[in-house]
Write a protein that holds these residues in place. Structure first.
Motif, short mmCIF file in Angstrom:
data_model
loop_
_atom_site.label_atom_id
_atom_site.label_comp_id
_atom_site.label_asym_id
_atom_site.label_seq_id
_atom_site.Cartn_x
_atom_site.Cartn_y
_atom_site.Cartn_z
N PHE A 1 0.71 -1.18 -0.02
CA PHE A 1 0.09 -0.10 -0.02
C PHE A 1 0.93 1.15 -0.07
O PHE A 1 1.74 1.51 0.90
N THR A 2 0.88 2.20 -0.83
CA THR A 2 1.56 3.42 -1.08
C THR A 2 0.58 4.61 -0.77
O THR A 2 -0.49 4.69 -1.52
N GLU B 1 3.12 9.87 5.32
CA GLU B 1 3.94 10.69 4.43
C GLU B 1 3.49 10.25 2.99
O GLU B 1 3.45 9.08 2.82
N VAL B 2 3.51 11.10 1.99
CA VAL B 2 3.08 10.72 0.81
C VAL B 2 4.37 9.98 0.23
O VAL B 2 5.46 10.20 0.35
N GLY B 3 3.99 8.99 -0.50
CA GLY B 3 5.08 7.89 -0.90
C GLY B 3 5.33 6.80 0.07
O GLY B 3 6.18 5.94 -0.34
N PRO C 1 -2.67 -6.93 -9.84
CA PRO C 1 -3.92 -6.29 -9.66
C PRO C 1 -3.83 -4.95 -8.49
O PRO C 1 -2.80 -5.19 -7.71
N SER C 2 -4.50 -3.93 -8.95
CA SER C 2 -4.23 -2.69 -8.04
C SER C 2 -5.90 -2.09 -7.83
O SER C 2 -6.68 -2.22 -8.52
N THR D 1 -9.08 10.55 -2.69
CA THR D 1 -8.10 9.20 -3.19
C THR D 1 -6.72 9.62 -2.14
O THR D 1 -6.26 10.81 -1.89
N ILE D 2 -6.38 8.62 -1.44
CA ILE D 2 -5.43 8.89 -0.61
C ILE D 2 -4.24 7.85 -0.62
O ILE D 2 -3.00 7.91 -0.16
N GLY D 3 -4.49 6.49 -1.65
CA GLY D 3 -3.46 5.61 -1.99
C GLY D 3 -3.57 4.55 -3.17
O GLY D 3 -4.66 4.75 -3.79
#
Length: 490
Positions: free
Chosen positions: A70-71, A87-89, A260-261, A297-299
């Motif tokens: 999960f990113t 944090e982002v990323g 898949p994502s 949208t968060i990830g």
């Protein structure tokens, strides 16, 4: 990715590690004589084989799973202090288990049934389990009705089969199920695969930030592969030809490198909104309209590694909605409150008190430090460490900071209270809204799917109650369903 090339691993041994001389012939009293009890390899193999199966899950027994990541793609620190969202990323390892709900371990995948969508985040603050479905709502809003509901979906104690009478008797007497039943018998009731369906946390959960501010959230996992579903006719053929269709599709897609994502989003409601919101925001039979609270949208969640052993990693995997991390917690959702106990209790019975020690279940990014000891399959990991707290021998200690913020605003005496009703709460309005959103072709398939099942009911009063719930949702819905059922029953 295919299996690794065969490499010799040395001689075959017993469970105790002694080399096996003959694994083809049991030991007998002379040629053709009776088998000897001293053949401990034979007894060991038979005894182990007899115990290879643990009790299957009462629900969600039929499942498949995969590992991935999960990113984080957006800053959510104004809403939660959870470290894995800081944090982002930032990436966190995950394990996701998909499942059907009502079928047993040997059931087919391509059936009309909700799908479980359970995600384990291996965070640095401990494992966070988000145990959801592929539907944003559920059949009931109070956990006290759950055993009765599942009994109607399982085999009848007299006939040994699932009975339409039981299913529709319960649903018709539980009008809060109308929304979920409309969803289930619509086009999304039979996903084409696990990859081609959305996921939802379904419940309302609490997020809290560093300042202690509280927000209510709902999770959404939008498939990046696109929604694909099966018609009832397509599913009937596929279930017979390939009962393992969903499991096979997931495994082979990952083997091909087609990972898949899902795009992960949340709806966020400031805590102060909850008391006066037009629907009860903690009612599992309701959705929050996106016009009121848009999905942010968060990830991104991606699955990229198959389990090496299905039993060890899928069948023995355990998920509990009580597995929270700092900054995330429960809500007053009565269904969720019951699940906080029931899931952990089911796993303690099914897999054992030390199920959390298994590789798929234990924390991967940190270490569990508890004073729990012993029990079935305890591995002795604590050595001679003290098993109590507080202690003055350097053992783990409490932090003094709760994972989530306390609930407030509740008054009155104890009792068996129904879920609080808000200004526009109704068991039928959202089912009607869903019906009216459908195209004419979608409505026709929905009516056909429902009528085919209701027509199997033996009692006219149950049929009338069932149709009445859909009539309350939308007059056209009920009228067309009544005509379709009558046509099938002659």
């Amino acid at each position: 990715m295919t299996q690794e090339a065969h490499v010799s691993q040395g001689p075959l041994t017993t469970e105790a590690g002694a080399p096996v001389a003959d694994n083809q012939n049991s030991e007998t009293a002379g040629v053709g004589g009776p088998v000897l009890v001293q053949d401990q390899l034979l007894l060991e193999k038979l005894a182990h084989f007899n115990r290879e199966r643990i009790p299957e899950r009462v629900v969600h027994a039929r499942g498949a799973g995969a590992y991935g990541t999960f990113t984080v793609t957006a800053d959510v620190t104004p809403y939660t202090r959870a470290a894995f969202l800081s944090e982002v990323g930032k990436q966190t390892e995950v394990f996701l288990r998909f499942s059907t709900v009502a079928g047993n371990l040997g059931a087919a995948d391509a059936v009309r049934d909700p799908r479980g969508f359970a995600v384990k985040f291996y965070t640095e603050e401990g494992n966070y389990d988000l145990v959801g479905n592929n539907t944003p709502v559920f059949f009931i809003r109070d956990a006290i009705k759950f055993p009765d509901f599942i009994h109607t979906q399982k085999r009848d104690p007299y006939t040994g089969s699932q009975e339409a009478d039981n299913v529709w008797d319960f649903w018709s007497l539980s009008p809060e199920s109308t929304h979920q039943v409309t969803w289930l018998f619509g086009d999304r009731g039979i996903p084409a695969s696990y990859r081609h369906m959305d996921g939802f946390g379904s419940h309302t959960f609490q997020w809290s930030n560093e300042a202690g501010e509280v927000f209510w959230v709902k999770y959404h996992f939008k498939t990046d592969q696109g929604i694909k579903n099966l018609t009832a006719e397509e599913a009937e053929v596929l279930a017979g030809k390939d009962p393992d269709s969903h499991q096979r599709d997931l495994r082979e897609a990952i083997e091909r490198g087609e990972f898949p994502s899902w795009t992960v989003g949340v709806q966020i409601m400031p805590a102060a909104d909850a008391a006066t919101y037009r629907f009860n925001p903690f009612d599992l039979t309701k959705v929050w309209p996106h016009a009121d609270y848009p999905v942010i949208t968060i990830g991104k969640l991606e699955l990229n590694r198959n389990p090496r052993n299905i039993f060890a990693e899928v069948e023995q995997s355990i998920f509990s909605p009580a597995h929270f991390v700092p900054g995330i917690g429960p809500s007053p959702d009565k269904m969720l409150q019951g699940r906080l106990f029931a899931y952990g209790d089911a796993h303690r019975y099914r897999v054992g008190i030390n199920a959390d020690h298994l590789p798929v279940n234990r924390p991967h990014a940190t270490e569990a430090r508890t004073h729990s000891r012993d029990g079935y399959l305890y591995d002795g990991r604590h050595g001679g460490e003290k098993n109590y707290e507080p202690n003055s021998f350097g053992g783990p200690q409490q932090t003094g900071r709760a994972l989530w913020q306390p609930f407030d605003g509740f008054t009155g005496g104890t009792g068996n209270h129904p879920t609080p009703v808000h200004a526009e709460d109704d068991d039928f309005v959202q089912a009607g809204n869903l019906y009216r959103l459908m195209t004419e072709a979608e409505k026709e398939r929905l009516i056909a799917n429902l009528a085919g099942f209701i027509a199997k009911v033996s009692r006219e009063d149950i049929i009338e109650r069932a149709i009445g719930n859909f009539r309350n949702a939308d007059a056209d819905f009920g009228k067309r369903l009544e005509s379709a059922v009558q046509a099938l029953r002659g």
